[in-house]
Scaffold this motif. Structure first.
Motif, mmCIF file in Angstrom:
data_model
loop_
_atom_site.group_PDB
_atom_site.id
_atom_site.type_symbol
_atom_site.label_atom_id
_atom_site.label_comp_id
_atom_site.label_asym_id
_atom_site.label_seq_id
_atom_site.Cartn_x
_atom_site.Cartn_y
_atom_site.Cartn_z
ATOM 1 N N THR A 49 4.431 4.737 -53.438
ATOM 2 C CA THR A 49 4.005 5.649 -54.503
ATOM 3 C C THR A 49 3.728 4.792 -55.741
ATOM 4 O O THR A 49 3.899 3.569 -55.716
ATOM 5 C CB THR A 49 5.092 6.676 -54.867
ATOM 6 O OG1 THR A 49 6.263 5.973 -55.331
ATOM 7 C CG2 THR A 49 5.456 7.559 -53.692
ATOM 8 N N SER A 50 3.306 5.430 -56.819
ATOM 9 C CA SER A 50 3.236 4.743 -58.113
ATOM 10 C C SER A 50 3.810 5.646 -59.185
ATOM 11 O O SER A 50 3.841 6.879 -59.031
ATOM 12 C CB SER A 50 1.798 4.349 -58.462
ATOM 13 O OG SER A 50 1.093 5.430 -59.054
ATOM 14 N N GLU A 75 6.216 10.381 -60.866
ATOM 15 C CA GLU A 75 7.433 10.514 -61.674
ATOM 16 C C GLU A 75 7.472 11.763 -62.541
ATOM 17 O O GLU A 75 8.510 12.429 -62.648
ATOM 18 C CB GLU A 75 7.607 9.282 -62.571
ATOM 19 C CG GLU A 75 8.101 8.058 -61.831
ATOM 20 C CD GLU A 75 8.283 6.871 -62.749
ATOM 21 O OE1 GLU A 75 8.564 5.781 -62.236
ATOM 22 O OE2 GLU A 75 8.136 7.023 -63.997
ATOM 23 N N SER A 86 9.472 13.088 -59.548
ATOM 24 C CA SER A 86 10.419 12.123 -58.978
ATOM 25 C C SER A 86 11.428 11.633 -60.005
ATOM 26 O O SER A 86 12.485 11.116 -59.643
ATOM 27 C CB SER A 86 9.670 10.931 -58.376
ATOM 28 O OG SER A 86 9.087 11.271 -57.139
ATOM 29 N N TRP A 114 14.688 11.785 -57.497
ATOM 30 C CA TRP A 114 14.733 10.479 -56.840
ATOM 31 C C TRP A 114 15.688 10.456 -55.653
ATOM 32 O O TRP A 114 15.457 9.727 -54.676
ATOM 33 C CB TRP A 114 15.103 9.387 -57.850
ATOM 34 C CG TRP A 114 16.381 9.631 -58.610
ATOM 35 C CD1 TRP A 114 16.516 10.285 -59.787
ATOM 36 C CD2 TRP A 114 17.701 9.226 -58.231
ATOM 37 N NE1 TRP A 114 17.839 10.325 -60.182
ATOM 38 C CE2 TRP A 114 18.587 9.666 -59.243
ATOM 39 C CE3 TRP A 114 18.214 8.517 -57.146
ATOM 40 C CZ2 TRP A 114 19.964 9.425 -59.184
ATOM 41 C CZ3 TRP A 114 19.582 8.279 -57.094
ATOM 42 C CH2 TRP A 114 20.436 8.724 -58.103
ATOM 43 N N ASP A 168 13.800 11.748 -52.767
ATOM 44 C CA ASP A 168 12.830 10.735 -52.349
ATOM 45 C C ASP A 168 13.481 9.710 -51.418
ATOM 46 O O ASP A 168 12.913 9.338 -50.383
ATOM 47 C CB ASP A 168 12.232 10.033 -53.564
ATOM 48 C CG ASP A 168 11.362 10.954 -54.407
ATOM 49 O OD1 ASP A 168 11.076 12.083 -53.956
ATOM 50 O OD2 ASP A 168 10.976 10.538 -55.518
ATOM 51 N N TYR A 228 10.576 0.499 -49.638
ATOM 52 C CA TYR A 228 9.883 1.502 -50.438
ATOM 53 C C TYR A 228 9.151 0.789 -51.555
ATOM 54 O O TYR A 228 9.759 0.102 -52.377
ATOM 55 C CB TYR A 228 10.877 2.503 -51.018
ATOM 56 C CG TYR A 228 10.284 3.567 -51.922
ATOM 57 C CD1 TYR A 228 9.067 4.172 -51.637
ATOM 58 C CD2 TYR A 228 10.970 3.996 -53.063
ATOM 59 C CE1 TYR A 228 8.541 5.166 -52.461
ATOM 60 C CE2 TYR A 228 10.463 4.993 -53.886
ATOM 61 C CZ TYR A 228 9.244 5.569 -53.579
ATOM 62 O OH TYR A 228 8.731 6.554 -54.394
ATOM 63 N N PHE A 283 7.300 1.083 -54.920
ATOM 64 C CA PHE A 283 7.111 1.962 -56.069
ATOM 65 C C PHE A 283 6.814 1.089 -57.277
ATOM 66 O O PHE A 283 7.025 -0.128 -57.250
ATOM 67 C CB PHE A 283 8.354 2.824 -56.324
ATOM 68 C CG PHE A 283 9.589 2.033 -56.679
ATOM 69 C CD1 PHE A 283 9.937 1.785 -57.997
ATOM 70 C CD2 PHE A 283 10.401 1.516 -55.677
ATOM 71 C CE1 PHE A 283 11.077 1.048 -58.314
ATOM 72 C CE2 PHE A 283 11.543 0.769 -55.985
ATOM 73 C CZ PHE A 283 11.875 0.535 -57.304
ATOM 74 N N SER A 313 0.651 7.990 -48.840
ATOM 75 C CA SER A 313 1.829 7.730 -49.643
ATOM 76 C C SER A 313 2.998 8.518 -49.091
ATOM 77 O O SER A 313 2.840 9.344 -48.203
ATOM 78 C CB SER A 313 1.576 8.129 -51.096
ATOM 79 O OG SER A 313 1.315 9.524 -51.162
ATOM 80 N N ASN A 347 0.900 13.428 -54.346
ATOM 81 C CA ASN A 347 1.052 13.033 -55.737
ATOM 82 C C ASN A 347 -0.207 13.378 -56.516
ATOM 83 O O ASN A 347 -1.114 14.009 -55.984
ATOM 84 C CB ASN A 347 1.378 11.537 -55.828
ATOM 85 C CG ASN A 347 0.409 10.695 -55.019
ATOM 86 O OD1 ASN A 347 -0.801 10.819 -55.167
ATOM 87 N ND2 ASN A 347 0.933 9.856 -54.136
#
Length: 516
Positions: A38-39, A44, A80, A84, A87, A99, A101, A442, A446
């Motif tokens: 993810t980014s 987030e 997120s 979290w 996740d 993971y 990120f 992902s 998102n």
């Protein structure tokens, strides 16, 4: 001779409508790493929570309300920032090794500079990393994934040479905090998106059109910032912590539309302008920008009346700094394009004019939800072989590969795409490519930048209408879990209890809950 042998070997491949089918089962080795990615901006949320500074994406979408396809930006995203723990639970369900990120630069350094540290922002990443390690999931941290602090963009952003120092200082703060816990680092994600899409009118934040050289200045600065961060880790952290630092570059494949001299020449330009300009300074035998890029931009700049080339020069010291400045190549690969010479006449200088190419895709290739995305798994194999022969077999981690759909849990097209591309990857490994791992893009649905949530890439579906942003496993999540466990890519496997065809009524009645 070796190339001819490889071509003969690959004649054994039988191509079907849904991908590559092998005559024998190939398996990923036990030490091959599987992950999900993810980014920060995309998942987030919490865009101004707990002292976070404004990013270029925050400002871009707030000032351009119609730029996001469905109006859903990253203000909350998948939330997120508050979810979290869920996740990490999803990652445990999948059984991944790592993971990937990103850290939001303005969340931890609100004004972009190291004089102001936001401990509340760091607490989020402290918790996430500790939770991952608790369950033996390795964190793979991307330092920069498109969300520059707006305070630094106000000073020129990546077009300002000072950005090299800003990034090095930021990297030092992050390395000091997490080098003991994080063994996989990515400095930059897709410099081409950062610079060409962001600074040359491509529709990504900060949404600038610096066509007369600013985008190329960005390319130079981003690459040097990467190299400075790499050398920093190498000098101050590597001996004690033994981590690996790489850079993620978009290496989609480019093939000639038909095999004519003009198309082959256009394809060479496409490869060098699209990814060679970022690969060559790090992995090229001589370093520096590709010769064809330098020659074309120098010639056009002179014709356009510029006193110097719009492509900035790399000094001997900068070439040395860049050369070898990565422990692995993070390869982001999604699709393939067919190339022919461009026909558009440009009135002002531009990268498109420099490259002079026109792209299309095979009409028989299966389309994803995204307009640019079609399934052509042979392209991953050919891209890997190209990297081997042109960059001396670099260690590679596939840091992004994915497929877009609409909402819904029965994502058979994502399953087909994943299996086909993993099959192609196994062939590339067999033919000598040094691939260490694969990352599914992902983990969850998102905010896909300006596409918003109209395009879904997640192994887990996110209910963006729910207050808790409920995550539910898709069919692809179960298949990916099985691939990780078995190390095999099988066409006919499916969980016995799973209904692959899921109607809207079945979903509403909760006949399929998607648990792993």
């Amino acid at each position: 001779m070796r190339a001819a042998v490889l071509c003969l070997l690959n004649l054994l491949i039988v191509t079907g409508s849904d991908g590559w089918h092998e005559m024998r089962i190939r398996k990923f080795k036990k030490n091959f790493l599987f992950g999900a990615a993810t980014s920060a901006y995309q998942v987030e949320g919490g865009w101004d929570a707990d002292g976070k500074g404004e990013s270029i994406w925050d400002k871009y979408v707030h000032e351009n309300r119609n730029v996001v396809a469905d109006g859903r930006n990253g203000d909350v995203a998948s939330d997120s920032y508050h979810n979290w723990q869920r996740d990490v639970q999803m990652l445990r369900e999948l059984g991944v090794d790592f993971y990937r990120f990103s850290i939001s630069w303005p969340r931890v350094l609100p004004n972009g500079l190291s004089n102001e540290v936001n401990e509340a922002g760091f607490k989020y990443y402290d918790n996430l990393i500790d939770e991952l390690l608790k369950y033996e999931i390795q964190p793979m941290v991307t330092l920069y994934h498109f969300d520059l602090p707006q305070a630094l963009q106000d000073l020129g952003g990546w077009a300002n040479p000072l950005s090299i120092t800003w990034f090095e200082d930021y990297a030092r703060v992050i390395f000091k905090r997490y080098a003991e816990k994080v063994k996989f680092w990515i400095t930059m994600n897709q410099p081409n998106t950062i610079c060409i899409e962001g600074y040359a009118g491509g529709g990504m934040a900060p949404g600038l059109s610096l066509e007369e050289g600013g985008a190329y200045e960005c390319v130079k600065n981003v690459l040097l910032a990467h190299a400075k961060a790499y050398r920093l880790y190498e000098k101050e952290f590597e001996k004690e912590h033994q981590g690996n630092v790489g850079i993620s570059i978009a290496v989609n494949w480019f093939d000639a539309l038909v095999n004519t001299t003009e198309n082959v020449e256009a394809t060479e330009r496409a490869r060098e302008f699209e990814f060679g300009i970022y690969l060559n300074p790090i992995w090229g035998k001589e370093g520096d920008f590709p010769a064809i890029v330098k020659s074309i931009v120098d010639k056009k700049s002179k014709e356009q009346g510029f006193k110097t080339s719009r492509l900035p020069k790399l000094s001997a010291a900068e070439v040395k700094l860049l050369k070898g400045s990565a422990d692995f190549l993070g390869m982001n690969h999604y699709t393939t394009f067919l190339v022919e010479p461009g026909t558009t006449k440009y009135e002002s200088p531009s990268i498109e004019d420099d490259r002079n190419t026109k792209y299309s895709q095979g009409p028989e290739w299966k389309p994803g939800k995204s307009s640019w995305l079609k399934s052509a798994p042979y392209g991953l194999y050919k891209a890997c072989i190209y990297l081997n022969f042109n960059y001396d077999y670099p260690p590679i981690i596939i840091t992004e590969h994915g497929w877009s759909t609409g909402p819904g849990l029965g994502d058979q097209s994502r399953v087909d795409n994943m299996r086909a591309y993993l099959g192609a990857l196994l062939l590339a490994i067999e033919d000598g490519t040094d691939v260490k791992g694969y990352t599914a893009w992902s983990l969850m649905d998102n905010v896909e930048w300006t596409a918003g949530t109209s395009e879904r890439f997640g192994l887990y579906e996110v209910d963006f209408e729910s207050e808790s942003k409920t995550r539910t496993a898709r069919l692809s999540a179960l298949v990916y879990k099985h691939i990780i466990e078995s190390r095999e890519v099988e066409d006919n496997w499916a969980p016995s209890s799973l209904k692959i065809e899921i109607t809207k009524n079945e979903k509403k009645n909760n006949n399929y809950k998607g648990e792993l």
